[in-house]
Motif scaffolding. Structure first.
Motif, PDB file in Angstrom:
ATOM      1  N   TYR A 157      24.004  -1.658  -8.112  1.00  0.00           N
ATOM      2  CA  TYR A 157      24.866  -0.948  -7.176  1.00  0.00           C
ATOM      3  C   TYR A 157      25.712  -1.932  -6.368  1.00  0.00           C
ATOM      4  O   TYR A 157      26.895  -1.721  -6.145  1.00  0.00           O
ATOM      5  N   ASN A 160      28.409  -3.336  -8.678  1.00  0.00           N
ATOM      6  CA  ASN A 160      29.451  -2.337  -8.913  1.00  0.00           C
ATOM      7  C   ASN A 160      30.325  -2.186  -7.681  1.00  0.00           C
ATOM      8  O   ASN A 160      31.542  -2.077  -7.782  1.00  0.00           O
ATOM      9  N   ARG A 163      32.645  -5.128  -7.262  1.00  0.00           N
ATOM     10  CA  ARG A 163      33.694  -5.112  -8.257  1.00  0.00           C
ATOM     11  C   ARG A 163      34.776  -4.096  -7.908  1.00  0.00           C
ATOM     12  O   ARG A 163      35.967  -4.400  -7.944  1.00  0.00           O
ATOM     13  N   ALA A 164      34.330  -2.886  -7.529  1.00  0.00           N
ATOM     14  CA  ALA A 164      35.293  -1.851  -7.152  1.00  0.00           C
ATOM     15  C   ALA A 164      36.085  -2.294  -5.924  1.00  0.00           C
ATOM     16  O   ALA A 164      37.277  -2.028  -5.810  1.00  0.00           O
ATOM     17  N   GLN A 166      36.804  -5.422  -5.051  1.00  0.00           N
ATOM     18  CA  GLN A 166      37.776  -6.414  -5.513  1.00  0.00           C
ATOM     19  C   GLN A 166      38.992  -5.724  -6.119  1.00  0.00           C
ATOM     20  O   GLN A 166      40.128  -6.103  -5.871  1.00  0.00           O
ATOM     21  N   GLN A 167      38.719  -4.696  -6.935  1.00  0.00           N
ATOM     22  CA  GLN A 167      39.802  -3.988  -7.606  1.00  0.00           C
ATOM     23  C   GLN A 167      40.677  -3.268  -6.590  1.00  0.00           C
ATOM     24  O   GLN A 167      41.905  -3.309  -6.676  1.00  0.00           O
ATOM     25  N   ASN A 170      42.730  -5.782  -4.686  1.00  0.00           N
ATOM     26  CA  ASN A 170      43.810  -6.286  -5.527  1.00  0.00           C
ATOM     27  C   ASN A 170      44.946  -5.286  -5.613  1.00  0.00           C
ATOM     28  O   ASN A 170      46.118  -5.662  -5.552  1.00  0.00           O
ATOM     29  N   LEU A 171      44.561  -4.016  -5.747  1.00  0.00           N
ATOM     30  CA  LEU A 171      45.564  -2.957  -5.827  1.00  0.00           C
ATOM     31  C   LEU A 171      46.366  -2.913  -4.522  1.00  0.00           C
ATOM     32  O   LEU A 171      47.587  -2.811  -4.536  1.00  0.00           O
ATOM     33  N   ALA A 188      42.407   6.274  -4.927  1.00  0.00           N
ATOM     34  CA  ALA A 188      41.334   7.266  -4.896  1.00  0.00           C
ATOM     35  C   ALA A 188      40.243   6.982  -5.931  1.00  0.00           C
ATOM     36  O   ALA A 188      39.062   7.157  -5.649  1.00  0.00           O
ATOM     37  N   VAL A 189      40.642   6.522  -7.119  1.00  0.00           N
ATOM     38  CA  VAL A 189      39.615   6.349  -8.157  1.00  0.00           C
ATOM     39  C   VAL A 189      38.695   5.172  -7.823  1.00  0.00           C
ATOM     40  O   VAL A 189      37.516   5.189  -8.154  1.00  0.00           O
ATOM     41  N   TRP A 190      39.237   4.150  -7.135  1.00  0.00           N
ATOM     42  CA  TRP A 190      38.357   3.033  -6.735  1.00  0.00           C
ATOM     43  C   TRP A 190      37.497   3.441  -5.554  1.00  0.00           C
ATOM     44  O   TRP A 190      36.346   3.033  -5.440  1.00  0.00           O
ATOM     45  N   GLU A 192      36.297   6.329  -5.082  1.00  0.00           N
ATOM     46  CA  GLU A 192      35.194   7.116  -5.617  1.00  0.00           C
ATOM     47  C   GLU A 192      34.038   6.189  -6.028  1.00  0.00           C
ATOM     48  O   GLU A 192      32.874   6.456  -5.732  1.00  0.00           O
ATOM     49  N   GLN A 193      34.375   5.102  -6.716  1.00  0.00           N
ATOM     50  CA  GLN A 193      33.340   4.134  -7.125  1.00  0.00           C
ATOM     51  C   GLN A 193      32.678   3.500  -5.905  1.00  0.00           C
ATOM     52  O   GLN A 193      31.468   3.304  -5.866  1.00  0.00           O
TER      53      GLN A 193
ATOM     54  N   PRO B 116      43.282  -3.576 -11.522  1.00  0.00           N
ATOM     55  CA  PRO B 116      44.289  -4.258 -10.714  1.00  0.00           C
ATOM     56  C   PRO B 116      44.112  -5.779 -10.725  1.00  0.00           C
ATOM     57  O   PRO B 116      45.080  -6.514 -10.651  1.00  0.00           O
ATOM     58  N   MET B 117      42.848  -6.236 -10.835  1.00  0.00           N
ATOM     59  CA  MET B 117      42.581  -7.673 -10.856  1.00  0.00           C
ATOM     60  C   MET B 117      43.314  -8.366 -11.993  1.00  0.00           C
ATOM     61  O   MET B 117      43.726  -9.503 -11.887  1.00  0.00           O
ATOM     62  N   VAL B 150      32.525  -0.235 -13.817  1.00  0.00           N
ATOM     63  CA  VAL B 150      33.350   0.251 -12.716  1.00  0.00           C
ATOM     64  C   VAL B 150      34.763   0.597 -13.199  1.00  0.00           C
ATOM     65  O   VAL B 150      35.323   1.631 -12.841  1.00  0.00           O
ATOM     66  N   ALA B 154      36.543   4.329 -13.300  1.00  0.00           N
ATOM     67  CA  ALA B 154      37.769   4.573 -12.539  1.00  0.00           C
ATOM     68  C   ALA B 154      38.853   5.134 -13.452  1.00  0.00           C
ATOM     69  O   ALA B 154      39.586   6.055 -13.071  1.00  0.00           O
ATOM     70  N   LEU B 157      38.133   8.767 -14.279  1.00  0.00           N
ATOM     71  CA  LEU B 157      38.387   9.608 -13.105  1.00  0.00           C
ATOM     72  C   LEU B 157      39.883   9.788 -12.892  1.00  0.00           C
ATOM     73  O   LEU B 157      40.362  10.889 -12.590  1.00  0.00           O
ATOM     74  N   ARG B 161      41.837  13.422 -13.074  1.00  0.00           N
ATOM     75  CA  ARG B 161      42.637  13.990 -11.986  1.00  0.00           C
ATOM     76  C   ARG B 161      44.056  14.323 -12.439  1.00  0.00           C
ATOM     77  O   ARG B 161      44.656  15.262 -11.938  1.00  0.00           O
TER      78      ARG B 161
END
Lengths: 383, 201
Positions: A157, A160, A163-164, A166-167, A170-171, A188-190, A192-193, B116-117, B150, B154, B157, B161
């Motif tokens: 957990y 994960n 990682r989410a 970081q993503q 980055n976004l 939104a999708v990140w 959620e994670q 995105p990374m 992950v 994503a 998901l 949507r």
């Protein structure tokens, strides 16, 4: 009685050790030597085997002996099911890339979560003495380090979540403000994670803190002859008194909302400002916040109480005492606290102490109760 | 004294092989030696196969899977159930699903997952053509078979949507205990998910 004992350790090319094999005393091990000889490195090797990483938060390439391309560690330990082997080899493959191979009783393990906590350790460093007044990061690490060893699933957990995170960060850094609707869809999708994994992290931390609170109160009372009371309170995205009664699904829902509400500010700062990666817990001593109002001495006692509580907690949950690694911290404690620590833990947990010289209390121990090791420039001399 | 190394042509071959995923300098050397010692027609055959594959292979204009023709065999096959589309990250994932023998529907290959990374956003994936395929009203279910990490979650998901307003059923592969696996050795997270998605028997 269920026990956990480290019988012996082999180190190859680890830090400043070229090749070393040590057998340990089941009760107390005193690791002596001047500065920069390799005392902490020995404790680090033990902790590495229990956590899958260094407590000094450094990468494998820093752990290898200079000029070597691999290191190897192997522990022979005993628990309730008998004696076992745990080993790890780390080899540099290409620049900044290491290949690690864990083996448990000579069987390869694919994930760190399979070995984390087998050789359960509690590390106590001078930094931990600052636990009460240091930054939230130190207190989060205190909780997470223990949790990773207690619950094999926690690592996943946590990973994960990282990682989410970081993503999403980055976004946020790449966002183009002309397309803000699309940006929100992607954020939104990140989120959620983050919410799914973060809710489990928060719930586990809350449960752990709840237990630590109970045990810590007793130990703090013992250490201070009932003069001081200790209380811990978890601080999350939202501050609410009912936080401990919330179910994971509810935590996830609240986190989700917090990330949505935080978007404008997150976009401005281009990083995720809220979530379990920023959480903290408050330490109250006699109902005032220790960080601001307690004396240095009180803060140290509280830190010691928390560490001892951690040992008791593992005993309550898992039925054995973890190894206690005291890195340069024993001499930092005053006479009373040293005596209390030995009184509470000697004979229960196997203790490893590094110091530059033998401190007072230890001179009165019977010789079969402890073993002295002299460390000199990466060599271990059993004295 | 000059040190002796491989001749430049061999060095070049080794360097080229090192670029392959999962191949380090040692493996590259071994492969190079093997190729040099192999029969002429085997080595030439390999080179020819690489060139042929490079030349012929393209992405199916419908599903994005790799194919030697304009349209891939699955999309051409009139026996297949055209009301279901299974979304996967890589062409290899189609093959794994095919091998189960349990799936008669169509595929859609994204060629990656959101990250995105690595600078991969929705526009870098084969998503627009999926949305186009869903417009004609024939498709009733989209099965998300992206990876369970992950990034895969994503991506699933995100697509779910996007698809939701079209009133098409979107499902996700079930998580569970490995078949023939020991419960004791299943990690907590997997077992937790398996409990959530349990079936009545």
């Amino acid at each position: 009685m269920a026990i956990l004992r480290l019988n012996s350790l082999i180190m190859r090319n680890f830090r400043n050790y070229k090749e070393a094999e040590v057998s340990f005393n089941p009760r107390l091990n005193l690791i002596l030597g001047d500065n920069a000889q390799g005392k902490t490195n020995l404790l680090e090797a033990i902790a590495y085997l229990s956590l899958g990483s260094s407590f000094r938060e450094q990468g494998d390439d820093k752990l290898r002996r200079q000029g070597e391309d691999f290191f190897f560690l192997r522990a022979n330990y005993s628990n309730k099911s008998g004696s076992h082997l745990l080993s790890v080899g780390s080899q540099s493959v290409k620049a900044a890339h290491n290949r690690r191979l864990w083996k448990r009783d000579e069987n390869p393990c694919r994930k760190v979560s399979e070995i984390a906590g087998l050789l359960h350790t509690v590390v106590f460093t001078p930094e931990d003495l600052q636990l009460v007044k240091s930054s939230p990061e130190v207190r989060r690490k205190f909780l997470d380090r223990e949790m990773v060893q207690l619950y094999s699933g926690y690592y996943l957990y946590l990973n994960n979540y990282r990682r989410a995170l970081q993503q999403r960060n980055n976004l946020l850094k790449q966002l183009d403000y002309s397309a803000s609707v699309q940006a929100d869809e992607q954020l939104a999708v990140w989120e959620e994670q983050l919410a799914e994994n973060g809710a489990v992290i928060i719930k586990k931390r809350l449960d752990l803190l709840h237990l630590l609170n109970e045990i810590g109160q007793k130990i703090q009372a013992e250490l201070t002859d009932c003069r001081e009371q200790l209380r811990l309170q978890y601080l999350s995205v939202w501050s609410a008194a009912d936080i401990e009664k919330i179910e994971p699904a509810e935590i996830a829902a609240r986190l989700r909302q917090a990330y949505v509400d935080g978007r404008p500010e997150d976009k401005r700062r281009r990083t995720t400002l809220l979530g379990p990666h920023r959480d903290d817990f408050r330490i109250y001593i006699n109902e005032t916040e220790g960080r601001y109002y307690a004396s240095q001495g009180q803060q140290r006692t509280a830190a010691l109480a928390l560490k001892l509580s951690e040992l008791e907690l593992v005993w309550q949950i898992s039925g054995y005492y973890p190894l206690l690694l005291l890195d340069d911290v024993f001499s930092e404690l005053d006479k009373n606290r040293r005596r209390e620590l030995l009184r509470l833990m000697l004979g229960k947990a196997q203790i490893f102490i590094t110091a530059t010289e033998v401190a007072g209390e230890l001179q009165s121990l019977r010789s079969e109760d402890y073993q002295l090791f002299e460390i000199e420039n990466g060599c271990i001399l059993g004295a | 004294m000059a040190l002796y190394f491989y001749p430049p042509s061999v060095e070049e071959l080794i360097a080229a092989l090192t670029k392959l995923p999962g191949v380090g300098p040692k493996t590259a050397q071994r492969l190079a030696m093997h190729l040099l010692h192999a029969r002429e027609e085997d080595a030439a055959g390999l080179a020819e196969a690489i060139l042929q594959a490079r030349e012929r292979v393209r992405r199916c204009h419908i599903c994005g899977n790799l194919t030697d023709e304009e349209t891939c065999p699955v999309c051409q096959d009139e026996q297949r159930d055209t009301t279901t589309i299974c979304v996967v990250e890589q062409p290899g994932d189609c093959i794994v699903v095919e091998k189960t023998g349990q799936y008669q529907g169509l595929y859609h290959v994204l060629h990656g997952a959101l990250s995105p990374m690595e600078g991969i956003g929705p526009n870098d994936l084969n998503m627009a053509s999926l949305m186009q395929r869903l417009q004609n009203g024939n498709v009733q279910e989209v099965i998300m078979a992206t990876n369970t990490g992950v990034e895969g979650e994503a991506t699933a998901l995100y697509l779910a949507r996007q698809i939701k307003p079209l009133n098409i059923k979107v499902s996700r592969l079930a998580y569970g205990v490995a078949v023939g696996g020991d419960l004791e050795y299943t990690d907590e997270a997997t077992l937790g998910r398996a409990l959530q998605g349990r079936l009545s028997i």
